[in-house]
Each structure stands twice: as structure tokens, then as C-alpha cells.
Design a protein around this motif. Structure first.
Motif, short mmCIF file in Angstrom:
data_model
loop_
_atom_site.label_atom_id
_atom_site.label_comp_id
_atom_site.label_asym_id
_atom_site.label_seq_id
_atom_site.Cartn_x
_atom_site.Cartn_y
_atom_site.Cartn_z
N ARG A 34 -24.75 31.07 -19.73
CA ARG A 34 -23.60 31.89 -19.36
C ARG A 34 -22.34 31.08 -19.08
O ARG A 34 -21.25 31.65 -18.99
N TRP A 35 -22.49 29.75 -18.94
CA TRP A 35 -21.27 28.96 -18.69
C TRP A 35 -21.19 27.66 -19.50
O TRP A 35 -20.11 27.06 -19.59
N VAL A 36 -22.29 27.22 -20.10
CA VAL A 36 -22.24 26.05 -20.99
C VAL A 36 -22.61 26.49 -22.40
O VAL A 36 -21.75 26.65 -23.26
N ALA A 37 -23.91 26.67 -22.64
CA ALA A 37 -24.42 27.08 -23.95
C ALA A 37 -25.90 27.39 -23.79
O ALA A 37 -26.55 26.89 -22.86
N PRO A 38 -26.46 28.19 -24.69
CA PRO A 38 -27.92 28.39 -24.66
C PRO A 38 -28.64 27.05 -24.80
O PRO A 38 -28.22 26.19 -25.57
N VAL A 39 -29.71 26.89 -24.02
CA VAL A 39 -30.44 25.62 -24.02
C VAL A 39 -31.92 25.90 -24.25
O VAL A 39 -32.46 26.89 -23.77
N SER A 40 -32.56 25.00 -25.00
CA SER A 40 -33.99 25.12 -25.24
C SER A 40 -34.64 23.76 -25.02
O SER A 40 -33.95 22.74 -24.95
N GLY A 41 -35.97 23.75 -24.91
CA GLY A 41 -36.69 22.50 -24.76
C GLY A 41 -37.56 22.47 -23.52
O GLY A 41 -37.77 23.49 -22.86
N ASP A 42 -38.04 21.31 -23.21
CA ASP A 42 -38.91 21.07 -22.07
C ASP A 42 -38.06 20.47 -20.96
O ASP A 42 -37.80 19.26 -20.94
N LEU A 43 -37.60 21.31 -20.05
CA LEU A 43 -36.60 20.89 -19.07
C LEU A 43 -37.26 20.27 -17.84
O LEU A 43 -37.05 20.68 -16.70
N ARG A 44 -38.06 19.24 -18.08
CA ARG A 44 -38.67 18.44 -17.02
C ARG A 44 -38.38 16.97 -17.30
O ARG A 44 -38.01 16.61 -18.41
N VAL A 45 -38.55 16.12 -16.27
CA VAL A 45 -38.33 14.69 -16.47
C VAL A 45 -39.22 14.20 -17.61
O VAL A 45 -40.42 14.46 -17.63
N GLY A 46 -38.62 13.53 -18.57
CA GLY A 46 -39.33 13.07 -19.75
C GLY A 46 -39.29 14.05 -20.90
O GLY A 46 -39.59 13.69 -22.04
N GLY A 47 -38.89 15.29 -20.62
CA GLY A 47 -38.78 16.31 -21.66
C GLY A 47 -37.44 16.25 -22.36
O GLY A 47 -36.49 15.61 -21.89
N SER A 48 -37.34 16.90 -23.50
CA SER A 48 -36.10 16.91 -24.26
C SER A 48 -35.48 18.30 -24.24
O SER A 48 -36.16 19.30 -24.01
N TYR A 49 -34.17 18.34 -24.46
CA TYR A 49 -33.45 19.61 -24.47
C TYR A 49 -32.50 19.64 -25.66
O TYR A 49 -32.17 18.60 -26.26
N GLN A 50 -32.05 20.83 -26.00
CA GLN A 50 -31.04 21.02 -27.05
C GLN A 50 -30.08 22.10 -26.59
O GLN A 50 -30.49 23.22 -26.29
N LEU A 51 -28.80 21.77 -26.52
CA LEU A 51 -27.77 22.78 -26.28
C LEU A 51 -27.35 23.34 -27.63
O LEU A 51 -27.00 22.58 -28.54
N GLU A 52 -27.37 24.64 -27.75
CA GLU A 52 -27.05 25.27 -29.03
C GLU A 52 -25.65 24.89 -29.48
O GLU A 52 -24.67 25.09 -28.77
N GLY A 53 -25.56 24.33 -30.70
CA GLY A 53 -24.27 23.94 -31.25
C GLY A 53 -23.62 22.78 -30.55
O GLY A 53 -22.42 22.53 -30.74
N ASN A 54 -24.39 22.04 -29.77
CA ASN A 54 -23.78 20.96 -28.99
C ASN A 54 -24.74 19.78 -28.91
O ASN A 54 -25.36 19.43 -29.91
N ALA A 55 -24.88 19.19 -27.76
CA ALA A 55 -25.64 17.95 -27.59
C ALA A 55 -27.13 18.20 -27.39
O ALA A 55 -27.57 19.31 -27.09
N ARG A 56 -27.87 17.13 -27.52
CA ARG A 56 -29.30 17.12 -27.23
C ARG A 56 -29.58 15.87 -26.42
O ARG A 56 -28.74 14.97 -26.31
N GLY A 57 -30.79 15.78 -25.87
CA GLY A 57 -31.13 14.58 -25.13
C GLY A 57 -32.42 14.72 -24.38
O GLY A 57 -33.25 15.59 -24.69
N GLU A 58 -32.59 13.87 -23.38
CA GLU A 58 -33.82 13.82 -22.59
C GLU A 58 -33.46 13.93 -21.12
O GLU A 58 -32.42 13.43 -20.67
N VAL A 59 -34.32 14.59 -20.35
CA VAL A 59 -34.14 14.65 -18.90
C VAL A 59 -34.64 13.33 -18.32
O VAL A 59 -35.82 13.01 -18.41
N LEU A 60 -33.73 12.55 -17.75
CA LEU A 60 -34.04 11.20 -17.29
C LEU A 60 -34.46 11.15 -15.83
O LEU A 60 -35.31 10.35 -15.44
N HIS A 61 -33.85 11.98 -15.00
CA HIS A 61 -34.09 11.90 -13.55
C HIS A 61 -33.74 13.25 -12.94
O HIS A 61 -32.79 13.90 -13.35
#
Length: 212
Positions: A53-80
Motif C-alpha cells: 500500500r505504500w511501496v510495492a507488492p512484495v513476495s518471497g520468504d520474508l525471514r532472515v536468510g530468505g529472499s524477496y522481490q518487490l514487484e517492478g522494483n528491487a529484489r534481495g535477501e533479508v540480512l538482519h
């Protein structure tokens, strides 16, 4: 329009440097106080249905060590992650990236009494000298200013309308121009000459909100 300008002045901006795994990173930092308790701000920053509702739709495993994807934007890993005070993620934009292209985004939340929160977002990236000379810190900072504007509306209970096309409106373009100038001021405070900072700020404003 005046409401948007009030939001510009509600944010403190800094430019600095710190080491990240990819190398010596340039940092942009945005700090703002929200009239919402830490638990609510944390929830807005970490729950997928609220992030949408304020950044972008996000998908993935949103835990430390998991990866995420912002729709139409960046991706990465939850580090801490230290609920409800700190979260750090890697930030990768585009394809065919190298290690130098992997930046870090850190969000820190500090209670300000029982019903308010000091929000800090720091984005650290190894800069491309030619790109940074042309656009300065606003190339990263202005986008985050737009996100904080969306977060402010969301926390107040009224999501920002037409978020993706805001820069095409008169009020939205004025917001981009003002935030670009503020990043120019932060650039000067970090040691850039007034001429270089003002030139980069103008280039950033023209990139994000070109005149029609």
C-alpha cells in the motif's frame, strides 16, 4: 500542494559513507518522526499486505536468510532483523548485476514516547563515479522520499492516491523538485561544491519529473 511541501520539510536528510560487502558505500539517510507507535510502523514496514500500500507488492520468504522481490522494483535477501527496531536487506536492481551493484537498505525504528516513532532509512551503495557526479545522492534519495510520503499517508489512514503517476501531476512534480533541492543541500553539507550539488539536483529533478 502545500500538504506535500510540509512532508518535504518533515524529513531530515544526510549523505555519508560506510563500508558494505560490495565496497566503500555512499549512504543516503532519511529520518522522520511519525505520530504512530513503533509496533504499527514496524507492521507497516514488514507485513506484505501493508508494504503493497505504500511501496510495492512484495513476495518471497520474508525471514532472515530468505529472499524477496518487490514487484517492478528491487529484489534481495533479508540480512538482519530485530523486531520491532531494525531490519536490513540487500538491494539489487536490474539484471546482469555484479557484486558492486548489490547495495543495502537498513530501517531503524526508535520509540518517541508511547505513540510516536522516529523512522530512519539508510541506503548504502557503491557509487558509479560518473553517475554520482551527474545526479548526486538525489538519484537514490528522491525515490525514498516518495516512499516516505506514501508511508506517511498510509500511517495516517489514507493511502496516497495514484502513487505511481504522482510525478506527472503539478503537486507531485513540485514535490520531486523540492526533494531534489533538499538532497542538493545535503550534498553540499557533505562537502560537495554548491555548483556541483545544484547541477546534480537539477538533473535529478529533470529525470524523475521532466517538464511536459
Amino acid at each position: 500542494m502545500s500538504d506535500f511541501i510540509d512532508h518535504v520539510h518533515a524529513v531530515h536528510r544526510e549523505v555519508g559513507r560506510r563500508a558494505i560487502p560490495a565496497g566503500d558505500g555512499v549512504t543516503v539517510l532519511l529520518r522522520r518522526r511519525f505520530d504512530s507507535p513503533v509496533a504499527d510502523v514496524w507492521d507497516a514496514c514488514t507485513r506484505p499486505e501493508r508494504l503493497a500500500r505504500w511501496v510495492a507488492p512484495v513476495s518471497g520468504d520474508l525471514r532472515v536468510g530468505g529472499s524477496y522481490q518487490l514487484e517492478g522494483n528491487a529484489r534481495g535477501e533479508v540480512l538482519h532483523c530485530e523486531p520491532p527496531r531494525l531490519i536490513r536487506v540487500s538491494w539489487v536492481y536490474g539484471e546482469d548485476v555484479t557484486e558492486r551493484d548489490i547495495s543495502e537498505v537498513t530501517v531503524r525504528l526508535t520509540p518517541d514516547g508511547d505513540d510516536a516513532t522516529v523512522f530512519e532509512l539508510e541506503h548504502a551503495a557503491v557509487d558509479d563515479p560518473e553517475f554520482f557526479d551527474r545526479y548526486g545522492p538525489g538519484a537514490t534519495g528522491v525515490g525514498w522520499d516518495g516512499a516516505l510520503l506514501g508511508l506517511a499517508f498510509h500511517l495516517a489512514g489514507t493511502d496516497l492516491a495514484d502513487r505511481d503517476t504522482l510525478h506527472t501531476t503539478e503537486a507531485g512534480r513540485a514535490f520531486v523538485v523540492r526533494t531534489s533541492r533538499e538532497w542538493g543541500a545535503a550534498h553540499r553539507a557533505a562537502g560537495a561544491s554548491a555548483e556541483d550539488a545544484d547541477r546534480a539536483a537539477a538533473a535529478t529533478a529533470a529525470f524523475f519529473a521532466p517538464e511536459s
